[in-house]
Design a protein around this motif. Structure first.
Motif, PDB file in Angstrom:
ATOM      1  N   ARG A 105      -3.299  24.185  19.448  1.00 43.54           N
ATOM      2  CA  ARG A 105      -1.914  23.754  19.417  1.00 43.54           C
ATOM      3  C   ARG A 105      -1.223  24.547  18.309  1.00 43.54           C
ATOM      4  O   ARG A 105      -1.891  25.013  17.373  1.00 43.54           O
ATOM      5  N   CYS A 109      -3.257  18.960  22.511  1.00 46.09           N
ATOM      6  CA  CYS A 109      -2.775  18.397  21.253  1.00 46.09           C
ATOM      7  C   CYS A 109      -3.694  17.257  20.837  1.00 46.09           C
ATOM      8  O   CYS A 109      -4.122  16.457  21.666  1.00 46.09           O
ATOM      9  N   CYS A 155      -2.868  14.804  18.939  1.00 48.97           N
ATOM     10  CA  CYS A 155      -2.157  13.582  18.547  1.00 48.97           C
ATOM     11  C   CYS A 155      -2.568  12.406  19.433  1.00 48.97           C
ATOM     12  O   CYS A 155      -3.059  12.589  20.539  1.00 48.97           O
ATOM     13  N   CYS A 182       5.637  13.720  18.290  1.00 45.79           N
ATOM     14  CA  CYS A 182       4.685  14.753  17.878  1.00 45.79           C
ATOM     15  C   CYS A 182       5.381  16.104  17.963  1.00 45.79           C
ATOM     16  O   CYS A 182       5.924  16.468  19.005  1.00 45.79           O
ATOM     17  N   TYR A 225       4.122  18.992  17.892  1.00 48.40           N
ATOM     18  CA  TYR A 225       3.373  20.009  18.642  1.00 48.40           C
ATOM     19  C   TYR A 225       3.582  19.892  20.147  1.00 48.40           C
ATOM     20  O   TYR A 225       3.695  20.878  20.844  1.00 48.40           O
ATOM     21  N   CYS A 226       3.607  18.623  20.645  1.00 45.86           N
ATOM     22  CA  CYS A 226       3.614  18.460  22.106  1.00 45.86           C
ATOM     23  C   CYS A 226       4.789  17.620  22.600  1.00 45.86           C
ATOM     24  O   CYS A 226       4.922  17.397  23.801  1.00 45.86           O
TER      25      CYS A 226
END
Ligand SMILES: [Zn+2]
Length: 298
Positions: free
Chosen positions: A89, A232, A234, A265, A267-268
């Motif tokens: 990620r 990811c 998370c 999140c 990242y995603c």
């Protein structure tokens, strides 16, 4: 297996040199789709993702690795996380116009940290100043400093793909017996050949073809492909753990003002929602009320 989103290890027999190749397509595009990155940021993010795969295959560990560049330029942060089994990620933060800027210009004064968190054992971190003009130069310095291993890294991006090729002197403990003078000559020869690699070749050809073009007079041992995917790390639980660290009074204040707590999140883009009941549950299930220390979520 697909010809992209994979990585291959290889050894050039009799030369005391090993290597790693990777080509990212869907995994890279998934990262690009999460944020509206300028082209220049897309490029460095792709190169850093490819670098993470090359490094994670070369530095032996079980767990996760983070490559992070923090700068004082238009780009303040570039982060790529990668597990030993190639789950990636990545994220970048920028503020302002990056047009026509290269890696150095975007980051300005910056440092590059490589942090490895093994599944078992202590976390360790190496920090290198960003004194090279390119990310690959900085990473070559890192290997020279931290591992004392001559390393050549080439990174490429284009057409929504990113990839790279790493060659490295085999460590002496690898069991390969080669005269030091001969190894220096072999290293010179192999890196000179590797340097003829073009972006077009790396981004469009499969690994075996690339290696054949570069090293057709050598005996190259190519190991099976390993898959690379965007994933990811998370989760609702990890988000809850981060909220607990913020502390109950602060969370209740947010609930009083906004009715709920929303954590996205970065990242995603997954959204985690907590209402007053959820927040109360966090602290009935937890032995601690948190230390009040504020932490970045995810
Ligand atoms: Zn996420």
């Amino acid at each position: 297996m697909s010809e992209t989103d994979i990585s291959h290890r290889f050894i050039i027999n009799d030369s005391g040199v090993r290597g790693q190749w990777t080509l990212l397509d869907a995994s890279y595009q998934t990262v690009l789709a999460k944020h509206d990155y300028p082209l220049e940021v897309q490029s460095v993010l792709g190169e850093m993702m490819a670098a993470a795969i090359l490094l994670s295959s070369t530095l032996k560990f079980e767990g996760s690795m983070i490559i992070q560049a923090r700068g004082e330029g238009v780009v303040s942060l570039l982060t790529v996380e990668c597990t030993h089994d190639h789950k990636l990620r990545a994220i970048a933060r920028w503020n302002g116009d990056t047009q026509d800027m290269d890696f150095r210009a975007m980051l300005g004064q910056a440092t590059l940290a490589i942090t490895i968190t093994p599944l078992q054992g202590e976390r360790y971190q190496g920090i290198v100043p960003l004194d090279g003009d390119t990310l690959s130069e900085c990473l070559e310095h890192y290997f020279q400093q931290s591992e004392q291993l001559s390393t050549q890294i080439q990174l490429f991006h284009g057409n929504n793909r990113a990839g790279g090729l790493l060659v490295q002197v085999l460590p002496t403990h690898s069991g390969i017996k080669i005269d030091p003078q001969q190894q220096r000559e072999e290293w010179e020869r192999i890196t000179t050949l590797a340097r003829t690699l073009t972006a077009e070749e790396l981004l469009n050809l499969d690994c075996a073809t690339v290696l054949h073009r570069l090293f057709h007079e050598e005996t190259v041992e190519l190991f099976p492909a390993e898959a690379v995917i965007f994933e990811c790390s998370c989760s609702r639980q990890r988000t809850a753990d981060a909220l607990i660290q913020i502390g109950r009074p602060e969370l209740e204040e947010i609930i009083a003002e906004q009715g709920k707590i929303e954590v996205t999140c970065q990242y995603c883009n997954e959204l985690y929602r907590f209402d007053s009941v959820d927040v109360a549950m966090l602290f009935t299930n937890s032995a601690t009320d948190g230390d009040g220390e504020s932490k970045t979520i995810n």
